[in-house]
Write a protein that holds these residues in place. Sequence first.
Motif, PDB file in Angstrom:
ATOM      1  N   ASN A 192     -87.176  18.776   6.291  1.00 10.98           N
ATOM      2  CA  ASN A 192     -86.827  20.137   5.996  1.00 10.98           C
ATOM      3  C   ASN A 192     -87.924  21.234   5.991  1.00 10.98           C
ATOM      4  O   ASN A 192     -87.958  22.408   6.378  1.00 10.98           O
ATOM      5  CB  ASN A 192     -85.855  20.736   4.700  1.00 10.98           C
ATOM      6  N   ARG A 193     -89.092  20.820   5.973  1.00 11.15           N
ATOM      7  CA  ARG A 193     -90.887  21.070   5.910  1.00 11.15           C
ATOM      8  C   ARG A 193     -90.309  22.105   7.629  1.00 11.15           C
ATOM      9  O   ARG A 193     -90.076  21.227   8.014  1.00 11.15           O
ATOM     10  CB  ARG A 193     -92.032  20.308   5.388  1.00 11.15           C
ATOM     11  N   PRO A 194     -91.698  22.934   7.290  1.00 13.83           N
ATOM     12  CA  PRO A 194     -92.523  23.672   6.187  1.00 13.83           C
ATOM     13  C   PRO A 194     -91.612  24.050   5.033  1.00 13.83           C
ATOM     14  O   PRO A 194     -90.453  25.083   5.449  1.00 13.83           O
ATOM     15  CB  PRO A 194     -93.338  24.671   6.684  1.00 13.83           C
ATOM     16  N   VAL A 195     -91.715  24.433   3.718  1.00 16.40           N
ATOM     17  CA  VAL A 195     -91.397  25.129   2.928  1.00 16.40           C
ATOM     18  C   VAL A 195     -92.888  26.288   2.558  1.00 16.40           C
ATOM     19  O   VAL A 195     -92.006  26.443   0.807  1.00 16.40           O
ATOM     20  CB  VAL A 195     -90.446  24.516   1.131  1.00 16.40           C
ATOM     21  N   TRP A 196     -92.895  26.724   3.394  1.00 21.70           N
ATOM     22  CA  TRP A 196     -93.953  27.018   3.235  1.00 21.70           C
ATOM     23  C   TRP A 196     -94.578  28.001   3.942  1.00 21.70           C
ATOM     24  O   TRP A 196     -93.839  27.828   5.060  1.00 21.70           O
ATOM     25  CB  TRP A 196     -95.751  26.731   2.629  1.00 21.70           C
ATOM     26  N   PRO A 197     -95.227  29.406   4.347  1.00 23.47           N
ATOM     27  CA  PRO A 197     -95.079  30.104   5.619  1.00 23.47           C
ATOM     28  C   PRO A 197     -96.015  29.544   6.295  1.00 23.47           C
ATOM     29  O   PRO A 197     -97.184  28.547   6.447  1.00 23.47           O
ATOM     30  CB  PRO A 197     -96.166  31.500   4.628  1.00 23.47           C
ATOM     31  N   GLN A 198     -95.423  29.406   7.284  1.00 19.37           N
ATOM     32  CA  GLN A 198     -96.375  28.548   8.852  1.00 19.37           C
ATOM     33  C   GLN A 198     -95.903  29.353  10.452  1.00 19.37           C
ATOM     34  O   GLN A 198     -94.794  30.236  10.242  1.00 19.37           O
ATOM     35  CB  GLN A 198     -95.414  27.441   9.550  1.00 19.37           C
ATOM     36  N   GLY A 199     -96.597  29.162  11.382  1.00 19.20           N
ATOM     37  CA  GLY A 199     -96.335  30.023  12.634  1.00 19.20           C
ATOM     38  C   GLY A 199     -96.701  31.514  12.661  1.00 19.20           C
ATOM     39  O   GLY A 199     -95.907  32.577  12.969  1.00 19.20           O
ATOM     40  N   ILE A 200     -97.210  31.791  11.506  1.00 19.46           N
ATOM     41  CA  ILE A 200     -97.447  33.367  11.014  1.00 19.46           C
ATOM     42  C   ILE A 200     -99.384  34.113  11.470  1.00 19.46           C
ATOM     43  O   ILE A 200    -100.102  33.207  11.259  1.00 19.46           O
ATOM     44  CB  ILE A 200     -97.130  33.354   9.689  1.00 19.46           C
ATOM     45  N   LYS A 201     -99.487  35.215  11.470  1.00 24.62           N
ATOM     46  CA  LYS A 201    -100.463  35.663  12.398  1.00 24.62           C
ATOM     47  C   LYS A 201    -101.773  34.926  11.028  1.00 24.62           C
ATOM     48  O   LYS A 201    -101.434  35.338   9.534  1.00 24.62           O
ATOM     49  CB  LYS A 201    -101.350  36.417  12.234  1.00 24.62           C
ATOM     50  N   SER A 202    -103.221  35.182  10.964  1.00 19.46           N
ATOM     51  CA  SER A 202    -104.509  34.931   9.711  1.00 19.46           C
ATOM     52  C   SER A 202    -104.470  35.855   8.969  1.00 19.46           C
ATOM     53  O   SER A 202    -104.562  37.580   9.966  1.00 19.46           O
ATOM     54  CB  SER A 202    -105.713  34.543  10.849  1.00 19.46           C
ATOM     55  N   PRO A 203    -104.624  36.202   8.619  1.00 14.97           N
ATOM     56  CA  PRO A 203    -104.676  37.543   7.024  1.00 14.97           C
ATOM     57  C   PRO A 203    -106.390  38.166   7.402  1.00 14.97           C
ATOM     58  O   PRO A 203    -107.319  37.054   7.633  1.00 14.97           O
ATOM     59  CB  PRO A 203    -104.654  36.979   5.964  1.00 14.97           C
ATOM     60  N   LEU A 204    -106.153  39.190   7.387  1.00 11.21           N
ATOM     61  CA  LEU A 204    -106.919  40.111   8.299  1.00 11.21           C
ATOM     62  C   LEU A 204    -107.348  40.830   6.515  1.00 11.21           C
ATOM     63  O   LEU A 204    -108.860  41.321   6.718  1.00 11.21           O
ATOM     64  CB  LEU A 204    -107.384  41.033   8.624  1.00 11.21           C
ATOM     65  N   ASP A 205    -106.731  41.205   5.750  1.00 10.85           N
ATOM     66  CA  ASP A 205    -107.209  40.951   4.499  1.00 10.85           C
ATOM     67  C   ASP A 205    -108.411  41.097   3.167  1.00 10.85           C
ATOM     68  O   ASP A 205    -107.861  39.279   3.755  1.00 10.85           O
ATOM     69  CB  ASP A 205    -105.781  42.152   3.683  1.00 10.85           C
ATOM     70  N   LYS A 206    -108.719  41.155   2.589  1.00  6.94           N
ATOM     71  CA  LYS A 206    -109.652  40.506   1.901  1.00  6.94           C
ATOM     72  C   LYS A 206    -109.306  40.813   0.031  1.00  6.94           C
ATOM     73  O   LYS A 206    -109.963  41.551  -0.374  1.00  6.94           O
ATOM     74  CB  LYS A 206    -111.220  41.177   2.140  1.00  6.94           C
ATOM     75  N   PRO A 207    -108.127  40.212  -0.135  1.00  2.34           N
ATOM     76  CA  PRO A 207    -107.801  40.301  -1.473  1.00  2.34           C
ATOM     77  C   PRO A 207    -109.357  39.846  -2.341  1.00  2.34           C
ATOM     78  O   PRO A 207    -109.644  39.062  -2.552  1.00  2.34           O
ATOM     79  CB  PRO A 207    -107.042  39.781  -2.168  1.00  2.34           C
ATOM     80  N   LYS A 208    -109.004  40.423  -4.095  1.00  2.08           N
ATOM     81  CA  LYS A 208    -109.955  39.854  -4.849  1.00  2.08           C
ATOM     82  C   LYS A 208    -109.602  38.288  -5.289  1.00  2.08           C
ATOM     83  O   LYS A 208    -108.794  38.138  -5.471  1.00  2.08           O
ATOM     84  CB  LYS A 208    -109.644  40.888  -6.371  1.00  2.08           C
ATOM     85  N   MET A 209    -110.862  37.851  -5.098  1.00  5.73           N
ATOM     86  CA  MET A 209    -110.909  36.646  -5.338  1.00  5.73           C
ATOM     87  C   MET A 209    -110.448  36.060  -6.512  1.00  5.73           C
ATOM     88  O   MET A 209    -111.168  36.640  -7.986  1.00  5.73           O
ATOM     89  CB  MET A 209    -113.125  35.799  -5.214  1.00  5.73           C
ATOM     90  N   ILE A 210    -109.904  34.564  -6.829  1.00  2.00           N
ATOM     91  CA  ILE A 210    -109.364  34.477  -8.530  1.00  2.00           C
ATOM     92  C   ILE A 210    -110.819  33.898  -9.162  1.00  2.00           C
ATOM     93  O   ILE A 210    -111.862  33.382  -9.176  1.00  2.00           O
ATOM     94  CB  ILE A 210    -108.429  33.522  -8.258  1.00  2.00           C
ATOM     95  N   ASP A 211    -110.934  34.549 -10.355  1.00  3.42           N
ATOM     96  CA  ASP A 211    -112.065  34.419 -11.058  1.00  3.42           C
ATOM     97  C   ASP A 211    -112.157  32.805 -10.972  1.00  3.42           C
ATOM     98  O   ASP A 211    -111.272  32.078 -11.640  1.00  3.42           O
ATOM     99  CB  ASP A 211    -111.763  34.877 -12.727  1.00  3.42           C
ATOM    100  N   GLY A 212    -113.748  32.441 -11.297  1.00  7.61           N
ATOM    101  CA  GLY A 212    -113.690  30.812 -10.976  1.00  7.61           C
ATOM    102  C   GLY A 212    -113.512  30.430 -10.428  1.00  7.61           C
ATOM    103  O   GLY A 212    -113.976  29.343 -10.063  1.00  7.61           O
ATOM    104  N   LEU A 213    -113.184  30.331  -9.617  1.00 12.30           N
ATOM    105  CA  LEU A 213    -112.793  29.930  -8.309  1.00 12.30           C
ATOM    106  C   LEU A 213    -114.142  29.821  -7.566  1.00 12.30           C
ATOM    107  O   LEU A 213    -114.755  30.097  -6.717  1.00 12.30           O
ATOM    108  CB  LEU A 213    -111.742  30.688  -6.712  1.00 12.30           C
ATOM    109  N   ALA A 214    -114.498  28.456  -6.893  1.00 13.68           N
ATOM    110  CA  ALA A 214    -115.304  28.117  -5.904  1.00 13.68           C
ATOM    111  C   ALA A 214    -114.856  27.756  -4.604  1.00 13.68           C
ATOM    112  O   ALA A 214    -114.980  26.241  -4.004  1.00 13.68           O
ATOM    113  CB  ALA A 214    -115.841  26.424  -6.863  1.00 13.68           C
ATOM    114  N   TRP A 215    -114.740  28.855  -4.530  1.00 13.33           N
ATOM    115  CA  TRP A 215    -114.555  28.922  -2.794  1.00 13.33           C
ATOM    116  C   TRP A 215    -115.583  28.071  -1.866  1.00 13.33           C
ATOM    117  O   TRP A 215    -114.720  27.277  -0.757  1.00 13.33           O
ATOM    118  CB  TRP A 215    -114.214  30.292  -2.679  1.00 13.33           C
ATOM    119  N   ASP A 216    -116.608  28.744  -2.139  1.00 11.71           N
ATOM    120  CA  ASP A 216    -117.267  27.102  -0.848  1.00 11.71           C
ATOM    121  C   ASP A 216    -117.376  25.717  -1.159  1.00 11.71           C
ATOM    122  O   ASP A 216    -116.659  25.271   0.417  1.00 11.71           O
ATOM    123  CB  ASP A 216    -118.812  27.969  -1.055  1.00 11.71           C
TER     124      ASP A 216
END
Length: 476
Positions: A192-216
């Motif tokens: 039954n997967r995916p149970v998360w969004p698929q087949g969607i466009k890449s996001p273009l907005d830039k929300p605030k980074m989670i505090d302390g998240l080592a994104w790199d």
Amino acid sequence: MSTVNNSRRSFLKKSAVVATGISIVPRHVLGKGFTAPSDKLNIAVIGGGGKGRSDAMNAWNKGASHISAICDVDWNMSKDLMNKFPKAKKFRDYRRLFDEVQDIDAVTVSTPDHTHAIITLTAMQLGKHVYVQKPLTHNIHEARVLTEAANKYKSVTQMGNQGASSDGTKQLIKWFDQGVIGKVNTVEVWTNRPVWPQGIKSPLDKPKMIDGLAWDVWVGPAKMVDYHPLYHPFKWRGWWNFGTGALGDMGCHLIDPPFRVLGLGHPTEVESSVGAVFSSDWTADYLPDSCPPSSRTQLKFKATKKNPVDVKLTWSDGGIRPFHPDLIPADHSIGNKDSSNGVLMIGEKGIMTCGTYGQEPKVYLNSGELLTSSKRLFNNKLPESGHQIFWTEACKAGFGSKEHKSLTSSFDYAGPLTESLLIGNLAIRSYLEKTGNKFNGRKKLLWDRENLRVTNFNEANKFVSRKYREGWKLEI
């Protein structure tokens, strides 16, 4: 093939690692066969939230092992585990962990798919044993690298497809080896997967980074993109940059029973079709960055000693599943209790079926007889801890030990399994690729396992491996 390295480090000679400001000392330098106090393993946890927490708790096994260090790029995700083990050293960067905590025996890796290979190879090169969540790797080339590396560095390994150690899977093997359903030429597998969004466009907005998240560090070797909640913490599975879609997520669980029961080798050919969302009349959104909302893939396998006929294995996801076989009563479930995930192995004498982790194994014979397991399979709850306890005991016994050889998903098995199912993603991703207005990959692909390449559509071969972000490299 050579070592993992990034802009801060390069591995020199065999497995020695040196980098600006960081020096990782291989395990063998500290003393071959290091034994932790009281014969407990010292375990480092890399990825401690979600599945990583249960991986850590199962490896800890109520104190049978010691959690020495916990690494997570997002401490918000790992706060429960960190609170459980307050004395464990804490890190956001696995490279710092390996540099500063040198008395580690074993590592659990429960990070997104795209970082499995680089973390795991680093650990093995430093003499650590490794438990890695499924799928073993993000692509086929990485799976081959880790398989070879496990033997080279004599690492005791296990992939987290815990159903491989279940009594249900053992029962399926026993029935087949007894000839109960005869030769099998058709296998149906679905989820039954995916149970998360698929087949969607890449996001273009830039929300605030989670505090302390080592994104790199989270992005690691993948193409750099801005942080977005559509990627972290859970939805990364639906993006090719980080995940492997529904097939990668559930294939190691669901394809494992037929792969193991029938003794399947590598696929010789693969073909896929995918679902799409139509944004307007006649305009389908086939989005090459996002995995499709649904897909159907057929893999063909040659006859084996265990099953002397060729096999067609069909994978379906996105809620698509095979129709109910006539041999199985209409009011019986197929696969799981709600039939949402499952496996059908269709033989000469009947049909063998099971759920997600080899659970609820049944045989429907052509004679009308129904066979079920004589055991209550843990009240239908998977003994997940056993899969990791077997691994920790094998780590203590050492590479090549009886305990090691009895592991059900060490990399010599998990590597080829991962390669085989990710061949399906070659066809899925090729299907989404187009030149101008023409989709070129909608065809049967022929696979050359020895050379890791598709022989009749070269465009598909770019998905066998990936181009790593500058500063990252994977080599044995």
